[in-house]
Design a protein around this motif. Structure first.
Motif, PDB file in Angstrom:
ATOM      1  N   GLY A  93     149.639  10.293 -34.651  1.00 54.56           N
ATOM      2  CA  GLY A  93     150.138   9.149 -35.394  1.00 54.56           C
ATOM      3  C   GLY A  93     149.528   7.817 -35.066  1.00 54.56           C
ATOM      4  N   THR A  94     148.480   7.792 -34.246  1.00 54.21           N
ATOM      5  CA  THR A  94     147.819   6.531 -33.919  1.00 54.21           C
ATOM      6  C   THR A  94     146.951   6.066 -35.081  1.00 54.21           C
ATOM      7  OG1 THR A  94     147.831   6.798 -31.522  1.00 54.21           O
ATOM      8  CG2 THR A  94     146.024   5.522 -32.442  1.00 54.21           C
ATOM      9  N   LEU A  95     146.968   4.776 -35.340  1.00 59.87           N
ATOM     10  CA  LEU A  95     146.048   4.159 -36.291  1.00 59.87           C
ATOM     11  C   LEU A  95     144.792   3.789 -35.517  1.00 59.87           C
ATOM     12  CD1 LEU A  95     145.464   2.933 -39.111  1.00 59.87           C
ATOM     13  CD2 LEU A  95     146.465   0.798 -38.249  1.00 59.87           C
ATOM     14  N   PRO A  96     143.682   4.501 -35.729  1.00 59.82           N
ATOM     15  CA  PRO A  96     142.498   4.280 -34.897  1.00 59.82           C
ATOM     16  C   PRO A  96     141.942   2.863 -35.042  1.00 59.82           C
ATOM     17  CG  PRO A  96     142.338   6.355 -36.094  1.00 59.82           C
ATOM     18  CD  PRO A  96     143.489   5.598 -36.686  1.00 59.82           C
ATOM     19  N   LYS A  97     141.579   2.277 -33.911  1.00 68.74           N
ATOM     20  CA  LYS A  97     140.953   0.959 -33.897  1.00 68.74           C
ATOM     21  C   LYS A  97     139.444   1.131 -33.845  1.00 68.74           C
ATOM     22  CE  LYS A  97     145.212  -0.437 -33.148  1.00 68.74           C
ATOM     23  NZ  LYS A  97     145.907   0.846 -32.969  1.00 68.74           N
ATOM     24  N   PRO A  98     138.686   0.240 -34.505  1.00 66.80           N
ATOM     25  CA  PRO A  98     137.227   0.342 -34.426  1.00 66.80           C
ATOM     26  C   PRO A  98     136.759   0.149 -32.987  1.00 66.80           C
ATOM     27  CG  PRO A  98     137.901  -1.147 -36.193  1.00 66.80           C
ATOM     28  CD  PRO A  98     139.134  -0.851 -35.396  1.00 66.80           C
ATOM     29  N   PRO A  99     136.061   1.124 -32.412  1.00 65.41           N
ATOM     30  CA  PRO A  99     135.656   1.001 -31.012  1.00 65.41           C
ATOM     31  C   PRO A  99     134.414   0.131 -30.865  1.00 65.41           C
ATOM     32  CG  PRO A  99     134.820   3.042 -31.893  1.00 65.41           C
ATOM     33  CD  PRO A  99     135.625   2.391 -32.998  1.00 65.41           C
ATOM     34  N   GLY A 233     142.230   5.830 -23.698  1.00 67.47           N
ATOM     35  CA  GLY A 233     141.621   5.386 -24.943  1.00 67.47           C
ATOM     36  C   GLY A 233     141.884   3.916 -25.225  1.00 67.47           C
ATOM     37  N   PHE A 234     140.966   3.314 -25.963  1.00 62.95           N
ATOM     38  CA  PHE A 234     141.122   1.908 -26.350  1.00 62.95           C
ATOM     39  C   PHE A 234     142.075   1.805 -27.535  1.00 62.95           C
ATOM     40  CE2 PHE A 234     139.681  -1.685 -29.058  1.00 62.95           C
ATOM     41  CZ  PHE A 234     140.037  -2.704 -28.196  1.00 62.95           C
ATOM     42  N   GLY A 235     143.054   0.919 -27.406  1.00 56.59           N
ATOM     43  CA  GLY A 235     143.975   0.683 -28.517  1.00 56.59           C
ATOM     44  C   GLY A 235     144.958   1.801 -28.762  1.00 56.59           C
ATOM     45  N   VAL A 236     145.161   2.699 -27.778  1.00 58.95           N
ATOM     46  CA  VAL A 236     146.105   3.809 -27.930  1.00 58.95           C
ATOM     47  C   VAL A 236     147.404   3.463 -27.205  1.00 58.95           C
ATOM     48  CG1 VAL A 236     146.569   6.225 -27.398  1.00 58.95           C
ATOM     49  CG2 VAL A 236     144.286   5.528 -28.151  1.00 58.95           C
ATOM     50  N   ASP A 237     148.494   3.380 -27.948  1.00 56.35           N
ATOM     51  CA  ASP A 237     149.809   3.113 -27.373  1.00 56.35           C
ATOM     52  C   ASP A 237     150.661   4.363 -27.537  1.00 56.35           C
ATOM     53  OD1 ASP A 237     152.268   2.276 -26.562  1.00 56.35           O
ATOM     54  OD2 ASP A 237     152.447   0.618 -27.982  1.00 56.35           O
ATOM     55  N   ALA A 238     150.839   5.094 -26.443  1.00 52.52           N
ATOM     56  CA  ALA A 238     151.574   6.366 -26.509  1.00 52.52           C
ATOM     57  C   ALA A 238     153.012   6.184 -26.959  1.00 52.52           C
ATOM     58  CB  ALA A 238     151.543   7.056 -25.145  1.00 52.52           C
ATOM     59  N   THR A 242     153.996  10.369 -31.905  1.00 56.33           N
ATOM     60  CA  THR A 242     155.012  11.369 -32.253  1.00 56.33           C
ATOM     61  C   THR A 242     155.778  11.917 -31.053  1.00 56.33           C
ATOM     62  OG1 THR A 242     153.813  11.963 -34.268  1.00 56.33           O
ATOM     63  CG2 THR A 242     155.362  13.584 -33.401  1.00 56.33           C
ATOM     64  N   PRO A 243     155.126  12.339 -29.949  1.00 55.00           N
ATOM     65  CA  PRO A 243     155.932  12.882 -28.840  1.00 55.00           C
ATOM     66  C   PRO A 243     156.983  11.891 -28.326  1.00 55.00           C
ATOM     67  CG  PRO A 243     153.630  13.472 -28.549  1.00 55.00           C
ATOM     68  CD  PRO A 243     153.682  12.494 -29.705  1.00 55.00           C
ATOM     69  N   HIS A 244     156.622  10.620 -28.244  1.00 52.44           N
ATOM     70  CA  HIS A 244     157.580   9.630 -27.762  1.00 52.44           C
ATOM     71  C   HIS A 244     158.711   9.424 -28.767  1.00 52.44           C
ATOM     72  CE1 HIS A 244     158.912   6.210 -25.338  1.00 52.44           C
ATOM     73  NE2 HIS A 244     159.086   5.544 -26.469  1.00 52.44           N
ATOM     74  N   GLN A 245     158.363   9.378 -30.048  1.00 55.27           N
ATOM     75  CA  GLN A 245     159.392   9.187 -31.081  1.00 55.27           C
ATOM     76  C   GLN A 245     160.357  10.373 -31.121  1.00 55.27           C
ATOM     77  OE1 GLN A 245     159.369   6.275 -31.720  1.00 55.27           O
ATOM     78  NE2 GLN A 245     157.912   5.525 -33.212  1.00 55.27           N
ATOM     79  N   LEU A 246     159.817  11.565 -30.917  1.00 57.25           N
ATOM     80  CA  LEU A 246     160.684  12.753 -30.914  1.00 57.25           C
ATOM     81  C   LEU A 246     161.590  12.766 -29.683  1.00 57.25           C
ATOM     82  CD1 LEU A 246     158.180  15.502 -32.130  1.00 57.25           C
ATOM     83  CD2 LEU A 246     160.009  14.412 -33.442  1.00 57.25           C
ATOM     84  N   ASN A 265     152.732  12.733 -22.755  1.00 59.29           N
ATOM     85  CA  ASN A 265     153.937  13.462 -23.168  1.00 59.29           C
ATOM     86  C   ASN A 265     154.946  13.388 -22.029  1.00 59.29           C
ATOM     87  OD1 ASN A 265     155.561  15.196 -24.748  1.00 59.29           O
ATOM     88  ND2 ASN A 265     154.710  17.018 -23.760  1.00 59.29           N
ATOM     89  N   GLU A 266     155.318  12.159 -21.665  1.00 55.76           N
ATOM     90  CA  GLU A 266     156.085  11.924 -20.443  1.00 55.76           C
ATOM     91  C   GLU A 266     157.414  12.666 -20.409  1.00 55.76           C
ATOM     92  OE1 GLU A 266     156.118   7.626 -20.759  1.00 55.76           O
ATOM     93  OE2 GLU A 266     154.822   7.462 -19.003  1.00 55.76           O
TER      94      GLU A 266
END
Length: 425
Positions: A93-99, A233-238, A242-246, A265-266
């Motif tokens: 579900g991440t919206l990829p950021k331009p690297p 990863g750059f711009g990745v907010d876990a 989806t795992p966090h939202q679930l 997947n804490e």
């Protein structure tokens, strides 16, 4: 609660992305699935055939045929390039950021400054005009030489001299001081730092100028004993994934194989550092037999076969995966969902050993659901968003739920309501 299962056949693309001519001309003509089907025309993958593989690829030389009962579609890659790490972040579900694409040489000053600000002793290792950075005499930082050059920095550590926990702390400082798409911190119990130093290599850019310097990871000895790794990863907010939202709505989450290595997947269960295809399915099937929730498994050996440019091995892995998928389907009850997909391509006939930028298959199975089109999706994130919607969780930051799953969710809620009413009566 029900089961929502995602199986990612790593590197099993279904044709080049529309932008490859401009972004990755070396991938023009890539089509992992079609070329394998044409290369083994008399062999079958019966489960993938049932799920709609030929519906997606179109008729090939293969004896396999389209399935009228299949629920199928395709998805484009929204992330830049064709990276397993970003592919799975996108699936979640991440919206990829331009690297940023930047040789380590252009980041060494800012990274060194950040490390010194935090009190870490550093020194530089010079090879010709290029330099690496070494921290505490046992962590070497430079370009990743196995991925697309300029997009990933590696931290190679000797655990005989430093703990993995401290390496991760160093990696956090490094991650904050650069904006390339990924930083990878890893290591093992390496007998001597001389082994790491002897694995240092340099590579040229497209103009033939020395521009990249790093440690050849397989030659460093890091994989030999006690290997551990973390991907950043750059711009990745876990916390938007989806795992966090679930987890916030009490849905158990289970990750298997490489997806467990690279997706945070804490609150869930993660089976890390598992590569063998049969072992991945064994773990998955054990949990599916006893548990409900969200399950995501990565079949890495398909991707490894593509890197080796070995079609025969690739097909053998697909046959294993096909049997594993058949067994997975046998565990599903009405209302449960299985999605089979990929994260990019890895065409074993393309003539180079890197990933190929390809669209991916989407094949959905749910008992009693047949012949429904999934459509042509613009991002892999539609799968993570669909899983969140399926369990009534908040959506991740990107993606649109699959329409067929909305219908399933309505039917499931209706069934649960009827069952509750009967109990009341």
């Amino acid at each position: 609660m029900a089961k929502f299962v995602v199986v990612v056949l790593d590197g099993f693309g279904v044709g080049e992305m529309p932008d490859v001519t401009d972004t990755r001309p070396q991938d023009c003509g890539a089509n992992t699935a079609v070329k394998l089907l044409d290369h083994f025309p008399l062999k079958r993958l019966p489960t993938l055939e049932q799920l709609g593989l030929i519906n997606i690829t179109g008729l090939t030389r293969s004896v396999m045929q389209p399935s009228p009962c299949a629920n199928w579609g395709t998805a484009k890659l929204a992330h830049y390039g064709c990276d397993t790490f970003m592919g799975h972040q996108e699936i979640m579900g991440t919206l990829p950021k331009p690297p940023m694409i930047k040789p380590f040489q252009e980041s060494i000053d800012s990274i060194e400054h950040a490390l010194k600000q935090e009190g870490y002793p550093t020194e530089r290792i010079t090879r010709g005009p290029l330099q690496l950075l070494m921290v505490k005499g046992c962590v070497v930082i430079g370009d990743n030489l196995e991925a697309d050059l300029g997009q990933v920095y590696n931290l190679t550590a000797n655990f005989n001299q430093i703990s993995f926990d401290e390496v991760k702390q160093i990696a956090m400082v490094v991650r904050g001081a650069n904006a390339v798409s990924r930083n990878i911190a890893f290591g093992g119990f390496i007998p001597s730092m001389d082994r790491v130093f002897s694995a240092i290599e340099t590579k040229t850019d497209q103009q033939g100028k020395l521009a990249y310097i790093g440690v050849n990871a397989p030659d460093s000895g890091a994989y030999d004993e006690g290997f551990q790794v973390v991907h950043m990863g750059f711009g990745v907010d876990a916390h938007t994934q989806t795992p966090h939202q679930l987890a916030k709505v009490g849905v158990p989450t289970y990750l298997y194989g490489k997806v467990a290595d690279i997706v945070l997947n804490e609150s869930g269960t993660s089976y890390t550092s598992v590569v063998d295809t049969d072992q991945i399915f064994s773990l998955l099937l054990h949990d599916l037999d006893q548990r409900q929730g969200f399950f995501c498994a990565n079949i890495q050996e398909t991707d490894l076969s593509g890197h080796l440019q070995d079609p025969k091995r690739y097909w053998q892995v697909l046959e294993k995966a096909d049997r594993g998928l058949a067994a997975t389907i046998d565990t599903l009850n009405p209302g449960d969902v299985l999605i089979v997909m990929a994260d990019h391509g890895n065409d074993p006939f393309i003539g180079h050993t890197k990933h190929t930028r390809e669209q991916v298959p989407l094949m959905l199975f749910s008992p009693g659901v047949a012949g429904i089109p999934i459509g042509y999706r613009d991002t892999l994130a539609d799968i993570g968003t669909s899983a969140a919607a399926f369990f009534g969780a908040s959506p991740p930051e990107s993606g649109r739920p699959l329409q067929v799953l909305r219908k399933l969710e309505q039917e499931r809620h209706s069934f649960q309501l009827n069952a509750k009413n009967k109990l009341i009566q």
